[in-house]
Design an enzyme around this catalytic site. Structure first.
Site, PDB file in Angstrom:
ATOM      1  N   ASP A 100     -11.141  19.400  26.614  1.00 47.72           N
ATOM      2  CA  ASP A 100      -9.780  19.439  26.085  1.00 47.72           C
ATOM      3  C   ASP A 100      -8.856  18.495  26.871  1.00 47.72           C
ATOM      4  O   ASP A 100      -8.855  18.529  28.114  1.00 47.72           O
ATOM      5  CB  ASP A 100      -9.279  20.887  26.204  1.00 47.72           C
ATOM      6  CG  ASP A 100      -7.959  21.129  25.525  1.00 47.72           C
ATOM      7  OD1 ASP A 100      -7.907  21.038  24.290  1.00 47.72           O
ATOM      8  OD2 ASP A 100      -6.971  21.423  26.240  1.00 47.72           O
ATOM      9  N   GLU A 130     -11.570  14.829  24.565  1.00 46.95           N
ATOM     10  CA  GLU A 130     -10.384  14.653  23.729  1.00 46.95           C
ATOM     11  C   GLU A 130      -9.451  13.723  24.500  1.00 46.95           C
ATOM     12  O   GLU A 130      -8.846  14.110  25.489  1.00 46.95           O
ATOM     13  CB  GLU A 130      -9.683  15.981  23.453  1.00 46.95           C
ATOM     14  CG  GLU A 130      -8.529  15.791  22.489  1.00 46.95           C
ATOM     15  CD  GLU A 130      -7.536  16.947  22.451  1.00 46.95           C
ATOM     16  OE1 GLU A 130      -6.762  17.022  21.497  1.00 46.95           O
ATOM     17  OE2 GLU A 130      -7.532  17.766  23.391  1.00 46.95           O
TER      18      GLU A 130
HETATM   19  C1  NOJ Z   1      -5.741  20.289  22.483  1.00 46.99           C
HETATM   20  C2  NOJ Z   1      -6.279  21.392  21.635  1.00 46.99           C
HETATM   21  O1  NOJ Z   1      -7.019  20.862  20.573  1.00 46.99           O
HETATM   22  C3  NOJ Z   1      -5.088  22.197  21.164  1.00 46.99           C
HETATM   23  O2  NOJ Z   1      -5.451  23.155  20.219  1.00 46.99           O
HETATM   24  C4  NOJ Z   1      -4.455  22.837  22.366  1.00 46.99           C
HETATM   25  O3  NOJ Z   1      -3.274  23.505  21.966  1.00 46.99           O
HETATM   26  C5  NOJ Z   1      -4.100  21.808  23.428  1.00 46.99           C
HETATM   27  N1  NOJ Z   1      -5.136  20.849  23.650  1.00 46.99           N
HETATM   28  C6  NOJ Z   1      -3.817  22.483  24.749  1.00 46.99           C
HETATM   29  O4  NOJ Z   1      -5.000  22.993  25.306  1.00 46.99           O
END
Ligand code: NOJ
Length: 519
Positions: A210, A265
């Site tokens: 993440d 990500e």
């Molecule tokens: C990206 C995630 O995909 C999202 O759902 C989340 O709210 C944020 N990161 C914070 O962890």
């Protein structure tokens, strides 16, 4: 040879040659009756995934959490939240997925924890606590306000919360309940590495990391300059030290046999920046969200494909492609109608690189309409998280009343209804996945974008003698397409003309996968 190493002068090899299916566990299938999806629901869904033909399953967070951000606020990285089941349920799910040849990837949240995580509870307890520096504490600015001008996600508010007891602020780039951790601290790094080991010891094959571009911070935490540039405003905060942290993380993955993969990500706009995180000693894969954000128009889509593909090719890697996830409107909602969603599926599953398919997109689900009284997400993302309808009856295969409203027309779009209709968008996905698996050109072949006139995106994929052409019409009327003789329609997004020579015409919003005509 490492999966990212370039083989001679040939095309880059994908960091993962298969297709990853993203499950948002709360919304997949409830078996306990509380209206929230669970691990047992996912286990019962494994046959569907095998039938569909995906290769790996990524589960959004299933760890104990107060659920301020529905699991992206982790209170214990090494357990399962009881709303989803137990560790034993997960062990069983992993074992049964492996029996079917499916990998299981978990969602690792390395940039922040929950404010209820014992690490933060300790850190907050006193400036002298040994874990104080596992988080980012700073004195107030001279006027008593936040230490810098950073703004948090989901609201135009400071990314800082004052802790009255110590008089210091802590940093949180997301909710106040999601304090950022400090990767400069060796103890924190070690603890985060151990989380990966814990799960790999249990057989987990990979991770989605993440917002991993945010973990490296300039210790000075300087003010942001300039205007926000949309969603990846965190672009301002990614620092080169993140590359070092990723090398450390990769070394942990490489301690284990078999490829244990990580997709990061990296929510940055410039694909070259995103690609810089993919290498033999860093991530296997990185999301660039170009196709998720771009207006759904031929020219913009073509330019995005070209730019992203080139950026990854430059580092000897291939992109990952996603047209949907739990943070953005569904592809069917965004593209406008089912014909366009079908054509989008053709793109997703035939482009060079690794496709990520968001659960429910294979059914062509639309976002649910979530009334003001039904909103639960602090980021306004409830619509795309609507529950997946399994059966056509009013309960749709869920044991309890789901935590969010159903997507539109849940009977028609249910898995049960679409399984029995050969011409459904579900069967289209399955046939595309089969075609992809059977073609070296589609799995790992070279890719050449064709310059065709009009609202058409087209490309040739080739691996030696194996060749395919993909042609997608974005226009709402029929168009002529000149691709030369010798092509048969292997798959058409609407099923027309399959198994015959390509006529040189594409219907409104139609896409075709072409193969060389037989002798
Ligand atoms: C990206 C995630 O995909 C999202 O759902 C989340 O709210 C944020 N990161 C914070 O962890």
């Amino acid at each position: 040879m490492n999966s990212q190493t370039r083989a001679g002068s040939g095309p880059p090899v994908p960091g993962f040659p298969g297709v990853v299916y993203q499950i948002y566990p709360r919304s997949f299938r409830d078996t306990s009756g509380d209206g929230v999806g669970d691990l047992e629901g996912i286990r019962r869904g494994l046959d569907h995934l095998s039938w569909l033909g995906v290769d790996a399953v990524w589960l959004s967070p299933i760890f104990p959490s107060p659920m301020a951000d529905f699991g992206y606020d982790v209170a214990d990285y090494c357990d399962v939240d009881e709303v989803f089941g137990s560790l034993q349920d997960l062990d069983r799910l992993i074992a049964e997925a492996h029996e079917r040849g499916l990998e299981v990837w978990l969602d690792w949240v390395p940039n922040h924890t929950s404010d209820e995580h014992p690490w933060f509870v300790a850190s907050r307890s006193s400036p002298d606590d040994p874990k104080r520096d596992w988080y980012l504490w700073r004195d107030p600015a001279p006027d008593g306000g936040p230490p810098n001008n950073w703004i948090r996600h989901f609201a135009h508010e400071p990314a800082w919360t004052l802790d009255e007891d110590s008089g210091q602020y802590y940093l949180h780039q997301f909710l106040p309940q999601q304090p950022d951790v400090n990767w400069a601290e060796p103890g924190l790094r070690q603890a985060m590495h151990d989380v990966l080991r814990f799960w790999m010891d249990r057989g987990v094959d990979g991770f989605r990391a993440d917002v991993v571009h945010l973990i490296g911070k300039d210790p000075a935490l300087p003010d942001d300059e300039g205007d926000w540039v949309g969603i990846p405003r965190a672009a301002f905060h990614h620092e080169s030290v993140t590359h070092e942290h990723l090398r450390g993380i990769r070394a942990v993955l490489d301690e284990y046999p078999g490829p244990r993969r990580m997709v990061g990500e990296i929510n940055l706009l410039d694909p070259r920046e995103v690609a810089s995180y993919v290498a033999d000693d860093q991530l296997h894969l990185a999301f660039h969200f170009g196709l998720l954000y771009v207006p759904w128009e031929a020219e913009r889509v073509r330019a995005t494909i070209a730019e992203v593909d080139a950026a990854f090719a430059e580092v000897g890697a291939t992109p990952t492609w996603a047209l949907g996830n739990h943070d953005n409107p569904r592809v069917r909602t965004r593209t406008g109608d089912e014909a366009a969603a079908r054509a989008a599926a053709m793109l997703l599953l035939t482009l060079r690189g690794t496709p990520f398919l968001y659960a429910g997109d294979e059914l062509g689900l639309r976002d649910a309409e979530v009334g003001p009284g039904q909103v639960v997400d602090p980021g306004g993302r409830d619509g795309c998280r609507a529950p997946v309808p399994w059966t056509a009856d009013p309960g749709h295969g869920w044991a309890g009343r789901p935590w969010l409203p159903w997507p539109p027309e849940p009977e028609e779009s249910s898995l049960e209804r679409q399984r029995s209709a050969q011409d459904s968008i579900l069967h289209l996905h399955r046939r595309l996945l089969t075609a992809r698996r059977d073609s070296a050109a589609l799995v790992r072949g070279d890719q050449q974008l064709l310059d065709l006139p009009g609202e058409v995106v087209a490309y040739r994929r080739s691996d030696g003698a194996d060749e395919r052409l993909v042609v997608v019409n974005f226009a709402t009327d029929e168009v002529p397409v000149e691709v030369g003789p010798g092509w048969d329609v292997q798959i058409a997004s609407d099923g027309t003309g399959e198994g015959r020579g390509f006529t040189g015409r594409l219907g409104a919003r139609q896409a075709v996968l072409l193969e060389p005509s037989g002798p």
